[in-house]
Design an enzyme around this catalytic site. Structure first.
Site, PDB file in Angstrom:
ATOM      1  CB  SER A 142      -3.254 -32.482 -24.433  1.00 27.63           C
ATOM      2  OG  SER A 142      -3.854 -31.584 -25.346  1.00 27.63           O
ATOM      3  CE1 TYR A 155      -7.670 -35.816 -25.468  1.00 32.08           C
ATOM      4  CE2 TYR A 155      -7.194 -33.482 -25.227  1.00 32.08           C
ATOM      5  CZ  TYR A 155      -6.815 -34.742 -25.648  1.00 32.08           C
ATOM      6  OH  TYR A 155      -5.587 -34.938 -26.238  1.00 32.08           O
TER       7      TYR A 155
HETATM    8  P1  NAD Z   1      -4.345 -42.503 -31.796  1.00 29.80           P
HETATM    9  O1  NAD Z   1      -5.826 -42.649 -31.889  1.00 29.80           O
HETATM   10  O2  NAD Z   1      -3.542 -42.525 -33.057  1.00 29.80           O
HETATM   11  O3  NAD Z   1      -3.775 -43.597 -30.783  1.00 29.80           O
HETATM   12  C1  NAD Z   1      -4.458 -43.908 -29.590  1.00 29.80           C
HETATM   13  C2  NAD Z   1      -3.949 -45.221 -29.067  1.00 29.80           C
HETATM   14  O4  NAD Z   1      -4.679 -45.564 -27.868  1.00 29.80           O
HETATM   15  C3  NAD Z   1      -4.152 -46.404 -30.033  1.00 29.80           C
HETATM   16  O5  NAD Z   1      -3.052 -47.279 -29.933  1.00 29.80           O
HETATM   17  C4  NAD Z   1      -5.416 -47.073 -29.497  1.00 29.80           C
HETATM   18  O6  NAD Z   1      -5.540 -48.445 -29.837  1.00 29.80           O
HETATM   19  C5  NAD Z   1      -5.190 -46.890 -28.001  1.00 29.80           C
HETATM   20  N1  NAD Z   1      -6.425 -47.032 -27.224  1.00 29.80           N
HETATM   21  C6  NAD Z   1      -7.616 -46.408 -27.427  1.00 29.80           C
HETATM   22  N2  NAD Z   1      -8.508 -46.835 -26.523  1.00 29.80           N
HETATM   23  C7  NAD Z   1      -7.862 -47.746 -25.720  1.00 29.80           C
HETATM   24  C8  NAD Z   1      -8.246 -48.527 -24.604  1.00 29.80           C
HETATM   25  N3  NAD Z   1      -9.498 -48.481 -24.089  1.00 29.80           N
HETATM   26  N4  NAD Z   1      -7.321 -49.351 -24.066  1.00 29.80           N
HETATM   27  C9  NAD Z   1      -6.071 -49.434 -24.576  1.00 29.80           C
HETATM   28  N5  NAD Z   1      -5.638 -48.692 -25.610  1.00 29.80           N
HETATM   29  C10 NAD Z   1      -6.542 -47.858 -26.174  1.00 29.80           C
HETATM   30  O7  NAD Z   1      -4.116 -41.138 -31.000  1.00 29.80           O
HETATM   31  P2  NAD Z   1      -2.860 -40.151 -30.907  1.00 29.80           P
HETATM   32  O8  NAD Z   1      -3.240 -38.930 -31.663  1.00 29.80           O
HETATM   33  O9  NAD Z   1      -1.568 -40.833 -31.193  1.00 29.80           O
HETATM   34  O10 NAD Z   1      -2.937 -39.782 -29.342  1.00 29.80           O
HETATM   35  C11 NAD Z   1      -2.114 -40.377 -28.347  1.00 29.80           C
HETATM   36  C12 NAD Z   1      -2.125 -39.517 -27.101  1.00 29.80           C
HETATM   37  O11 NAD Z   1      -1.681 -38.215 -27.433  1.00 29.80           O
HETATM   38  C13 NAD Z   1      -3.515 -39.340 -26.463  1.00 29.80           C
HETATM   39  O12 NAD Z   1      -3.392 -39.369 -25.048  1.00 29.80           O
HETATM   40  C14 NAD Z   1      -3.941 -37.962 -26.924  1.00 29.80           C
HETATM   41  O13 NAD Z   1      -4.847 -37.351 -26.038  1.00 29.80           O
HETATM   42  C15 NAD Z   1      -2.601 -37.257 -26.938  1.00 29.80           C
HETATM   43  N6  NAD Z   1      -2.562 -36.070 -27.790  1.00 29.80           N
HETATM   44  C16 NAD Z   1      -2.812 -36.156 -29.133  1.00 29.80           C
HETATM   45  C17 NAD Z   1      -2.771 -35.001 -29.912  1.00 29.80           C
HETATM   46  C18 NAD Z   1      -3.036 -35.030 -31.411  1.00 29.80           C
HETATM   47  O14 NAD Z   1      -3.207 -33.961 -32.008  1.00 29.80           O
HETATM   48  N7  NAD Z   1      -3.038 -36.198 -32.064  1.00 29.80           N
HETATM   49  C19 NAD Z   1      -2.488 -33.782 -29.316  1.00 29.80           C
HETATM   50  C20 NAD Z   1      -2.242 -33.729 -27.936  1.00 29.80           C
HETATM   51  C21 NAD Z   1      -2.285 -34.883 -27.185  1.00 29.80           C
END
Ligand code: NAD
Length: 260
Positions: A142, A155
């Site tokens: 991130s 986080y």
């Molecule tokens: P999302 O909530 O759409 O997806 C998260 C995924 O993780 C889902 O498939 C969920 O089922 C899975 N998950 C959650 N808890 C779990 C567990 N205990 N065991 C197994 N799987 C689990 O989120 P996203 O926005 O696609 O984020 C994905 C990654 O990207 C994360 O690491 C997040 O920190 C990072 N990220 C997101 C953003 C953003 O703005 N969306 C920005 C920077 C980084």
């Protein structure tokens, strides 16, 4: 992709992980999906991806906060797919609270999923990668792996930790054909963020456009969201031959966030 590869993308039932899994499958890799959600919907997505891309698509519902469940998922990958060639540590959760009110249980969960799970998947995938002289590890970090924001202590700590883990593994794998990099997105328009916009608009009496610009994208100079597909394209580049010499990198895709 010349040789058939197997990619495990954690947290790929939604958002960024789903886009990465789809992109890798379209490029010809067998894919193992992971994450939570409605079982029928996940199975429908799994079958549709296998049919549209013409690749094998597996699924693990392992809770990645549990090291034993991670070990079982990696053993399944070994038995059903012959091992993980491309590992994307993407599953992650967030909790926003001042440190004095931050629930200790939330801290533990975020560190377990956003950081420790990657330690376990990497340690279990590494022998196969080293043995075959090729492996690609991508950690979805991130912008918060590089800079902080208030109220996101767990986080930001986990994401800074994953940056350190990425660099360490990059050094350990370098002479074995293994590459390890982190992708550092700013705000990405995922279902998770979509929900936050509606909730914040309601609770603060703002329009959704005001929430996007003045709350979520306050730190993102372009004032535009990154898309999951753009993150997936960066991941595809990292596993392509053009990415062979990228190792230990923090690949920013944040509209200029960390340029502040
Ligand atoms: P999302 O909530 O759409 O997806 C998260 C995924 O993780 C889902 O498939 C969920 O089922 C899975 N998950 C959650 N808890 C779990 C567990 N205990 N065991 C197994 N799987 C689990 O989120 P996203 O926005 O696609 O984020 C994905 C990654 O990207 C994360 O690491 C997040 O920190 C990072 N990220 C997101 C953003 C953003 O703005 N969306 C920005 C920077 C980084």
């Amino acid at each position: 992709m010349t040789k058939k590869r197997t990619a495990l993308v954690t947290g790929s039932t939604s958002g960024i992980g789903k886009a990465i899994a789809e992109r890798f499958a379209a490029g010809g890799a067998d894919v193992i999906l992971s994450g939570f959600g409605d079982a029928d919907a996940i199975e429908a997505d799994r079958a549709a991806l296998a049919a549209s891309a013409g690749v094998e698509v597996g699924y693990s519902g392992a809770d990645l906060t549990d090291p034993e469940a991670i070990a079982e998922m990696m053993a399944m990958a070994e038995v059903d797919f012959g091992g993980v060639d491309i590992l994307v540590n993407n599953a992650g959760i967030q909790h926003v609270s001042p440190i004095e009110d931050f629930p200790a249980r939330k801290w533990d969960l975020i560190i377990a999923l956003n950081l420790t799970a990657a330690f376990h998947t990497i340690r279990l995938a590494m022998p196969h990668m080293k043995q075959q002289g090729w492996g690609r590890i991508i950690n979805t970090a991130s912008a918060h792996a590089l800079v902080a924001s208030p109220f996101k202590s767990a986080y930001v700590a986990a994401k800074h930790g994953i940056a350190g883990l990425t660099k360490t593994i990059a050094l350990e794998g370098a002479e074995f054909g293994v590459r390890c990099n982190a992708i550092c997105p700013g705000y990405v328009y995922t279902p998770l963020v979509e929900g936050q916009i509606a909730d914040t608009a309601k609770s603060r009496g703002m329009t959704e456009d005001e929430v996007k610009r003045d709350v979520l994208l306050a730190a993102q100079p372009t004032k535009e969201f990154v898309t999951s597909e753009q993150v997936a394209a960066m991941a595809a580049f990292l596993i392509s031959p053009d990415g062979d010499q990228i190792n230990g990198a923090m690949m920013q895709i944040d509209g200029g966030w960390v340029a502040h």
